[in-house]
Design an enzyme around this catalytic site. Structure first.
Site, PDB file in Angstrom:
ATOM      1  N   SER A  86       0.821  -1.217   0.000  1.00 45.61           N
ATOM      2  CA  SER A  86       0.000   0.000   0.000  1.00 45.61           C
ATOM      3  C   SER A  86       0.852   1.264   0.000  1.00 45.61           C
ATOM      4  O   SER A  86       2.018   1.257   0.401  1.00 45.61           O
ATOM      5  CB  SER A  86      -0.917  -0.004   1.221  1.00 45.61           C
ATOM      6  OG  SER A  86      -1.734  -1.148   1.219  1.00 45.61           O
TER       7      SER A  86
HETATM    8  N1  SAM Z   1      -0.065  -5.451   4.166  1.00 45.76           N
HETATM    9  C1  SAM Z   1       0.616  -5.751   2.944  1.00 45.76           C
HETATM   10  C2  SAM Z   1       1.975  -5.154   2.871  1.00 45.76           C
HETATM   11  O1  SAM Z   1       2.428  -4.504   3.829  1.00 45.76           O
HETATM   12  O2  SAM Z   1       2.649  -5.374   1.851  1.00 45.76           O
HETATM   13  C3  SAM Z   1      -0.205  -5.391   1.719  1.00 45.76           C
HETATM   14  C4  SAM Z   1      -1.353  -6.303   1.567  1.00 45.76           C
HETATM   15  S1  SAM Z   1      -2.038  -6.430  -0.024  1.00 45.76           S
HETATM   16  C5  SAM Z   1      -2.776  -4.862  -0.264  1.00 45.76           C
HETATM   17  C6  SAM Z   1      -3.402  -7.508   0.375  1.00 45.76           C
HETATM   18  C7  SAM Z   1      -2.983  -8.918   0.724  1.00 45.76           C
HETATM   19  O3  SAM Z   1      -4.116  -9.614   1.253  1.00 45.76           O
HETATM   20  C8  SAM Z   1      -2.520  -9.744  -0.461  1.00 45.76           C
HETATM   21  O4  SAM Z   1      -1.242 -10.247  -0.216  1.00 45.76           O
HETATM   22  C9  SAM Z   1      -3.551 -10.858  -0.571  1.00 45.76           C
HETATM   23  O5  SAM Z   1      -3.035 -12.091  -1.038  1.00 45.76           O
HETATM   24  C10 SAM Z   1      -4.014 -10.954   0.868  1.00 45.76           C
HETATM   25  N2  SAM Z   1      -5.311 -11.613   1.075  1.00 45.76           N
HETATM   26  C11 SAM Z   1      -6.440 -11.546   0.331  1.00 45.76           C
HETATM   27  N3  SAM Z   1      -7.409 -12.295   0.882  1.00 45.76           N
HETATM   28  C12 SAM Z   1      -6.880 -12.848   2.018  1.00 45.76           C
HETATM   29  C13 SAM Z   1      -7.372 -13.712   3.040  1.00 45.76           C
HETATM   30  N4  SAM Z   1      -8.626 -14.197   3.051  1.00 45.76           N
HETATM   31  N5  SAM Z   1      -6.538 -14.059   4.041  1.00 45.76           N
HETATM   32  C14 SAM Z   1      -5.264 -13.610   4.086  1.00 45.76           C
HETATM   33  N6  SAM Z   1      -4.741 -12.791   3.150  1.00 45.76           N
HETATM   34  C15 SAM Z   1      -5.551 -12.400   2.131  1.00 45.76           C
END
Ligand code: SAM
Length: 220
Positions: free
Chosen positions: A64
């Protein structure tokens, strides 16, 4: 001798993108000054790591924008003895900041490859104290519950009920809630016998895919 070629970029990021836009929590600002964000992006994006935007991290996911990370982190009101749950590990950058602020951090990632990459990123950055779990974060992570703070870094139509259940008394939860494209950032505070909801403004996050989130992959 200068060992961190991005120290100045990081200082400018904190001053002009974060502090200048109203983030006041000195612990959050210090953590963002300390954590080397460039170690959490793919090599070919390293030079863009401190720009005012999200960046791709592979598998269609993103790290993000620094300002949004700062807003969410500040709103969690983390104290040094807190236990924190992150849903959506991605690059591990947010988890690294949380580890600077809290006693214990559990971060759940749905995609095993990203979880592995995040573990490597955290090790390279010298960050310890983050437990990364591969699984469906919409179910939370009951073995370490209750949590003082929960951050969801992917968007769902509603706050997954298991996360509300796993939030301790006085706990804070921050999550993007709403339609697939763009959403409202929402803060929830668990008070005695009730849950208070505070809107924090508009954001655009990738979908939270799982039992209590969106079902299946997104079709364009
Ligand atoms: N917090 C992260 C960082 O610091 O880089 C950015 C996160 S990214 C915007 C969103 C993440 O949520 C992705 O890696 C995606 O695979 C994960 N995601 C989506 N659905 C999910 C779920 N049900 N459980 C865990 N992770 C999930």
């Amino acid at each position: 001798m200068e060992t961190d070629p991005y120290r100045r970029e990081r200082e400018e990021m904190v001053e002009f993108q974060v502090r200048a836009r109203g983030i006041r929590n000195e612990r959050v600002l210090a953590a963002m000054q300390k954590i080397p964000r460039h170690l959490f992006v793919p090599k070919n994006f390293e030079r863009a790591a401190y720009e005012d935007r999200p960046l791709p991290i592979g598998e269609g996911q993103t790290i993000s924008q620094p300002y949004i990370v700062a807003v969410m982190t500040e709103q969690l009101e983390i104290r040094s003895h807190d236990r924190v749950l992150e849903i959506g590990t991605g690059s591990g950058y947010q988890a690294a900041l949380l580890a600077e602020l809290a006693e214990k951090v559990v971060s759940v990632e749905r995609l095993a490859h990203l979880a592995d990459q995040a573990r490597e990123n955290l090790a390279r950055a010298g960050v310890s104290g983050v437990e990364i779990v591969v699984g469906d974060g919409t179910e939370g992570y009951p073995p370490e519950a209750p949590y003082d703070a929960i951050i969801v870094t992917a968007a769902s139509p509603e706050i997954p009920q298991p996360l509300i259940d796993q939030l301790g008394k006085g706990g804070r939860l921050v999550a993007p809630i709403g339609p697939r494209e763009c959403q409202d950032l929402v803060k929830l505070v668990k008070r005695e016998g009730r849950v208070e909801t505070i809107p924090l403004g508009g954001v655009c996050f990738v979908p939270l895919i799982g039992q209590f989130g969106w079902q299946g992959e997104v079709s364009p």
